[in-house]
Design a protein around this motif. Structure first.
Motif, PDB file in Angstrom:
ATOM      1  N   THR A  71      95.061  45.688  25.906  1.00 55.16           N
ATOM      2  CA  THR A  71      94.301  46.701  25.160  1.00 55.16           C
ATOM      3  C   THR A  71      93.533  46.122  23.981  1.00 55.16           C
ATOM      4  O   THR A  71      92.746  46.831  23.348  1.00 55.16           O
ATOM      5  CB  THR A  71      95.254  47.793  24.655  1.00 55.16           C
ATOM      6  OG1 THR A  71      96.348  47.162  23.974  1.00 55.16           O
ATOM      7  CG2 THR A  71      95.793  48.617  25.803  1.00 55.16           C
ATOM      8  N   ASN A 356      98.625  52.911  31.228  1.00 54.04           N
ATOM      9  CA  ASN A 356      99.170  51.856  30.368  1.00 54.04           C
ATOM     10  C   ASN A 356      98.526  50.520  30.731  1.00 54.04           C
ATOM     11  O   ASN A 356      99.060  49.768  31.568  1.00 54.04           O
ATOM     12  CB  ASN A 356     100.689  51.768  30.525  1.00 54.04           C
ATOM     13  CG  ASN A 356     101.286  50.640  29.712  1.00 54.04           C
ATOM     14  OD1 ASN A 356     100.721  50.218  28.691  1.00 54.04           O
ATOM     15  ND2 ASN A 356     102.425  50.125  30.157  1.00 54.04           N
ATOM     16  N   GLU A 373     104.478  49.648  35.978  1.00 57.66           N
ATOM     17  CA  GLU A 373     104.424  49.916  34.539  1.00 57.66           C
ATOM     18  C   GLU A 373     103.054  50.420  34.098  1.00 57.66           C
ATOM     19  O   GLU A 373     102.932  51.125  33.096  1.00 57.66           O
ATOM     20  CB  GLU A 373     104.758  48.650  33.751  1.00 57.66           C
ATOM     21  CG  GLU A 373     106.222  48.227  33.826  1.00 57.66           C
ATOM     22  CD  GLU A 373     106.578  47.606  35.154  1.00 57.66           C
ATOM     23  OE1 GLU A 373     105.652  47.116  35.842  1.00 57.66           O
ATOM     24  OE2 GLU A 373     107.761  47.624  35.536  1.00 57.66           O
ATOM     25  N   SER A 374     102.006  50.077  34.836  1.00 53.89           N
ATOM     26  CA  SER A 374     100.657  50.474  34.416  1.00 53.89           C
ATOM     27  C   SER A 374     100.328  51.914  34.771  1.00 53.89           C
ATOM     28  O   SER A 374      99.544  52.574  34.099  1.00 53.89           O
ATOM     29  CB  SER A 374      99.610  49.550  35.054  1.00 53.89           C
ATOM     30  OG  SER A 374      99.555  49.756  36.455  1.00 53.89           O
TER      31      SER A 374
END
Length: 438
Positions: A71, A356, A373-374
């Motif tokens: 990010t 995420n 997880e993403s």
């Protein structure tokens, strides 16, 4: 027990700081890699069961976790290549593997990247030197992109250009804002017609024309009739039967709307849509919209006490042209410009977003793919939603901060030496214990 735990904690410290040094070295090595996202190492303490009442303590040591900070955005570097692409926002470009494409695999892997320097290969496919192929939605012949599913890459295609291909753009719409002389409708006027020829481009890029004749009606014995008959002939149709429309147009002479169209009567040919002010003509190559204006409007055809003014006239379409350049705008539309001035939309490049981004799985060549997880992907229109805009002539620099990494390297080296000292001290204490027996 305490002494052996101290030895184990020292060994764990050596391993942990070795891991951190590895991430630091990777960050420094990729400080000049466009699109690189730096790695971070986090330390977590391990606490064993403590017996406070007895006064014993056992060292648990430390363990590490590493993560890539996706990010964090790098600085944008301007270039001279229109197909150097980056993102001003959190979105990512959809790409796939050039190797899998060259091997004609039916299922191409879906990957994402933040930036890339794309060039057409010998087949015209846009790819990077590292083997990433840019994906997009193909536009229709009129330049529009149909509604596509946003949660799957099934409709994305490798973007392919044809630099040697010529393209023609047929005319489908002409807008006419001419002014007719009101005096020509007097009963004592000559009644001579007024000619006008408007060029348009056929489906093959040929130059055709609409021959228009404006015939004033002079039958009102008490004044101006304010009425004209407009005949439209198509040069691409059979000369013996090329009249494609005839309309009687009456103009308003009231104080409120003087000069504007009052009514249009269809004598032959396509219908008149009063709401849009359009005549729906049928030329040899297909339908063509001729915009003359709506009743009461101040634009379009007018009749005033003035000379005949055959302007303004505007139309779309262009003759056949050769490809000059290709650019991607902020909305992700890849547009080709031809030497005739014609600009055509070829593809739309959507931007991929996940809940995420830091949970994405990193791959070679600064690419990422979906992980548990993403979260699942969704493709947004560039410039809309949370993904940001596409930036041409720009690449995203590495997020590595050399000064920060060198500072971290110094502290890591100190910590590693300290852990080694702990092991050496424990070894010396164990040696003293052994010497007691001697």
């Amino acid at each position: 027990m305490s002494m052996s735990s101290a030895m184990n904690a020292g060994v764990a410290g050596l391993a942990a700081h070795s891991t951190k040094l590895a991430t630091i070295s990777d960050n420094i090595a990729n400080s000049g890699t466009n699109g690189y996202k730096r790695m971070e190492t986090e330390f977590d303490s391990i606490v064993l069961n403590q017996h406070r009442a007895s006064g014993h303590y056992a060292a648990g040591g430390v363990r590490t976790t590493t993560k890539r900070i996706v990010t964090e955005d790098g600085a944008l570097i301007t270039t001279t290549n229109p197909l150097d692409l980056s993102i001003d926002g959190r979105g990512m470009l959809p790409v796939t593997s050039a190797v899998d494409l060259d091997n004609n695999f039916e299922t191409l892997p879906m990957m994402m990247t933040r930036t890339g320097s794309f060039r057409p290969d010998d087949s015209g496919i846009l790819r990077t030197a590292s083997g990433l192929v840019l994906l997009g939605w193909p536009a229709q012949s009129d330049g529009t992109v149909p509604i596509m599913p946003r949660d799957t890459m099934g409709t994305l295609e490798p973007i392919q250009l044809s630099p040697s291909q010529t393209v023609g753009d047929p005319t489908t719409r002409i807008s006419m804002g001419i002014t007719l002389p009101a005096a020509h409708t007097r009963p004592d006027a000559t009644g001579d017609s007024l000619p006008l020829k408007i060029e348009y481009f056929g489906n093959l890029g040929t130059s055709e024309s609409l021959s228009m004749t404006f015939i004033p009606e002079t039958g009102n014995p008490i004044g101006m009739s304010n009425t004209w008959v407009m005949e439209v002939r198509d040069s691409a149709s059979d000369p013996a039967n090329n009249l494609i429309g005839s309309y009687r147009i009456q103009f308003d002479d009231s104080q409120a709307n003087g000069g504007s169209i009052a009514d249009v009567e269809v004598l032959s040919g396509g219908a008149y849509d009063a709401a849009s002010g359009t005549l729906n003509l049928q030329v040899a190559g297909g339908p063509l919209s001729l915009v003359i204006g709506s009743p009461g409007a101040t634009t379009g055809m007018r009749q005033l006490s003035a000379s005949f003014s055959p302007a303004p006239i505007s139309k779309n379409g262009s003759p056949v042209g050769n490809l000059v350049t290709v650019e991607v705008d902020e909305d992700g539309f890849l547009r080709a410009t031809y030497d005739t001035g014609f600009v055509k939309t070829l593809y739309q490049i959507p931007l991929v977003d996940v809940p995420n981004p830091d949970g994405l799985l990193a791959l070679d060549a600064q690419t990422f793919k979906i992980s548990p997880e993403s979260g699942s992907l969704f493709m947004w229109d560039a410039g809309d939603g949370p993904t940001g805009a596409v930036m041409g002539y720009a690449l995203e620099a590495s997020t590595t901060d050399i000064a920060y990494e060198l500072t971290q390297m110094i502290t890591t080296q100190r910590a590693y030496s300290s852990n080694a000292k702990v092991i050496q001290t424990v070894d010396e204490m164990l040696q003293e214990t052994t010497n007691i027996k001697r």
